[in-house]
Design a protein around this motif. Structure first.
Motif, short mmCIF file in Angstrom:
data_model
loop_
_atom_site.label_atom_id
_atom_site.label_comp_id
_atom_site.label_asym_id
_atom_site.label_seq_id
_atom_site.Cartn_x
_atom_site.Cartn_y
_atom_site.Cartn_z
N LEU A 1 0.83 -1.20 0.00
CA LEU A 1 0.00 0.00 0.00
C LEU A 1 0.87 1.25 0.00
CD1 LEU A 1 -2.84 1.34 0.31
CD2 LEU A 1 -2.47 1.25 2.77
N GLN A 2 1.89 1.22 0.83
CA GLN A 2 2.79 2.37 0.93
C GLN A 2 3.47 2.66 -0.41
OE1 GLN A 2 5.85 2.14 3.99
NE2 GLN A 2 5.64 4.34 4.26
N LYS A 3 3.97 1.59 -1.02
CA LYS A 3 4.63 1.73 -2.30
C LYS A 3 3.67 2.29 -3.35
CE LYS A 3 7.81 -0.84 -5.21
NZ LYS A 3 7.86 -2.08 -5.96
N ASP B 1 -2.64 14.74 0.59
CA ASP B 1 -3.17 15.24 1.84
C ASP B 1 -4.29 14.35 2.36
OD1 ASP B 1 -3.27 17.27 3.86
OD2 ASP B 1 -5.19 17.89 2.98
N LYS B 2 -4.95 13.69 1.43
CA LYS B 2 -6.10 12.86 1.78
C LYS B 2 -5.67 11.47 2.24
CE LYS B 2 -10.64 13.21 1.61
NZ LYS B 2 -11.33 14.30 2.30
N VAL B 3 -4.83 10.84 1.46
CA VAL B 3 -4.31 9.52 1.81
C VAL B 3 -2.80 9.58 1.71
CG1 VAL B 3 -4.37 7.06 1.30
CG2 VAL B 3 -6.36 8.45 0.80
N ASN B 4 -2.16 9.66 2.84
CA ASN B 4 -0.73 9.95 2.85
C ASN B 4 0.13 8.73 3.16
OD1 ASN B 4 1.74 11.11 2.96
ND2 ASN B 4 1.14 12.77 4.34
N ALA B 5 1.05 8.43 2.25
CA ALA B 5 1.93 7.28 2.44
C ALA B 5 2.89 7.49 3.61
CB ALA B 5 2.73 7.02 1.17
N ALA B 6 3.12 8.77 3.96
CA ALA B 6 4.04 9.06 5.06
C ALA B 6 3.48 8.57 6.39
CB ALA B 6 4.32 10.56 5.13
N ASP B 7 2.17 8.53 6.48
CA ASP B 7 1.56 7.96 7.69
C ASP B 7 0.76 6.72 7.29
OD1 ASP B 7 0.50 7.36 10.10
OD2 ASP B 7 -0.27 9.37 10.52
N ALA C 1 -3.23 5.65 6.95
CA ALA C 1 -3.80 5.33 5.64
C ALA C 1 -4.43 3.94 5.66
CB ALA C 1 -2.72 5.41 4.56
N MET C 2 -3.72 3.00 6.26
CA MET C 2 -4.24 1.64 6.34
C MET C 2 -5.53 1.59 7.15
SD MET C 2 -4.08 -1.48 5.46
CE MET C 2 -2.56 -2.20 4.87
N GLN C 3 -5.52 2.32 8.25
CA GLN C 3 -6.70 2.37 9.09
C GLN C 3 -7.89 2.94 8.34
OE1 GLN C 3 -6.02 4.54 12.73
NE2 GLN C 3 -6.40 2.71 13.94
N LEU C 4 -7.60 3.96 7.55
CA LEU C 4 -8.64 4.62 6.76
C LEU C 4 -9.23 3.68 5.71
CD1 LEU C 4 -9.86 7.54 6.04
CD2 LEU C 4 -8.10 7.59 4.28
N LEU C 5 -8.37 2.87 5.11
CA LEU C 5 -8.80 2.06 3.97
C LEU C 5 -9.26 0.66 4.35
CD1 LEU C 5 -5.96 3.07 1.50
CD2 LEU C 5 -8.25 4.03 1.71
N ASP C 6 -8.69 0.12 5.40
CA ASP C 6 -8.97 -1.26 5.77
C ASP C 6 -10.27 -1.36 6.56
OD1 ASP C 6 -8.80 -3.93 6.29
OD2 ASP C 6 -7.35 -3.71 7.92
N LYS C 7 -11.36 -1.35 5.81
CA LYS C 7 -12.67 -1.27 6.45
C LYS C 7 -13.06 -2.56 7.18
CE LYS C 7 -13.62 2.89 5.09
NZ LYS C 7 -13.72 4.01 6.04
N ASN C 8 -12.56 -3.69 6.71
CA ASN C 8 -12.94 -4.93 7.40
C ASN C 8 -11.86 -5.38 8.40
OD1 ASN C 8 -10.95 -5.89 5.73
ND2 ASN C 8 -12.20 -7.46 4.74
N PHE D 1 -9.78 -0.84 -1.98
CA PHE D 1 -9.00 0.00 -2.89
C PHE D 1 -9.93 0.88 -3.73
CE2 PHE D 1 -7.10 0.40 -7.18
CZ PHE D 1 -5.98 1.15 -6.86
N CYS D 2 -11.02 0.32 -4.19
CA CYS D 2 -12.00 1.09 -4.97
C CYS D 2 -12.56 2.23 -4.13
CB CYS D 2 -13.14 0.20 -5.45
SG CYS D 2 -12.66 -0.88 -6.79
N ARG D 3 -12.77 1.95 -2.87
CA ARG D 3 -13.28 2.97 -1.97
C ARG D 3 -12.27 4.13 -1.85
NH1 ARG D 3 -14.85 -0.45 2.56
NH2 ARG D 3 -16.92 -0.93 1.86
N CYS D 4 -11.01 3.74 -1.80
CA CYS D 4 -9.94 4.73 -1.74
C CYS D 4 -9.98 5.62 -2.98
CB CYS D 4 -8.60 4.01 -1.63
SG CYS D 4 -7.17 5.06 -1.83
N ILE D 5 -10.12 5.01 -4.15
CA ILE D 5 -10.20 5.76 -5.40
C ILE D 5 -11.40 6.70 -5.36
CG2 ILE D 5 -10.48 5.57 -7.91
CD1 ILE D 5 -7.82 4.49 -6.87
N CYS D 6 -12.49 6.17 -4.84
CA CYS D 6 -13.72 6.95 -4.74
C CYS D 6 -13.52 8.17 -3.84
CB CYS D 6 -14.82 6.04 -4.20
SG CYS D 6 -16.37 6.87 -3.97
#
Ligand SMILES: [Ca+2]
Ligand SMILES: [Ca+2]
Length: 112
Positions: free
Chosen positions: A34-36, A49-55, A59-66, A76-81
């Motif tokens: 994910l970071q890469k 600013d929205k999804v930052n690889a530095a943190d 980012a994982m917490q934000l995206l990993d809904k399950n 991942f689609c949700r992230c794109i959305c």
């Protein structure tokens, strides 16, 4: 090629490329993958600013809904959305208005 004809395969191909990159599950992005992916595929400051690889933890917490510690294609689609909405709002001049009860958790976060 029509524009959506390019966008859709791009989204799918990016996911497959990074999900299949390291060890572990080929259909999931782990933290390193994910970071890469974020580092290489997101360059514009407003999206960073929205999804930052530095943190990556955040980012994982934000995206990993399950909460299985990895990002599947659906997540991942949700992230794109979320990123698309961010860009849309910026384009329409609605960026920066925050704290009105709703944050990222609107229609894109709903389960089927
Ligand atoms: Ca993987
Ligand atoms: Ca997950």
């Amino acid at each position: 090629m029509a524009r959506l004809d390019q966008v859709i395969p791009n989204i799918v191909d990016i996911f497959i490329q990074y999900a299949d990159d390291g060890e572990g599950k080929k259909c999931q992005l782990n933290k390193e993958e994910l970071q890469k992916m974020l580092e290489e595929q997101i360059q514009s400051p407003e999206l960073k600013d929205k999804v930052n690889a530095a943190d990556i933890e955040e980012a994982m917490q934000l995206l990993d809904k399950n909460h299985d510690g990895e990002v599947n294609f659906r997540e991942f689609c949700r992230c794109i959305c979320v990123l698309a909405k961010c860009y849309y709002q910026k384009k329409r001049g609605k960026g920066g208005k925050r704290g009105k009860g709703k944050d990222d958790k609107d229609d894109c976060d709903q389960e089927d």
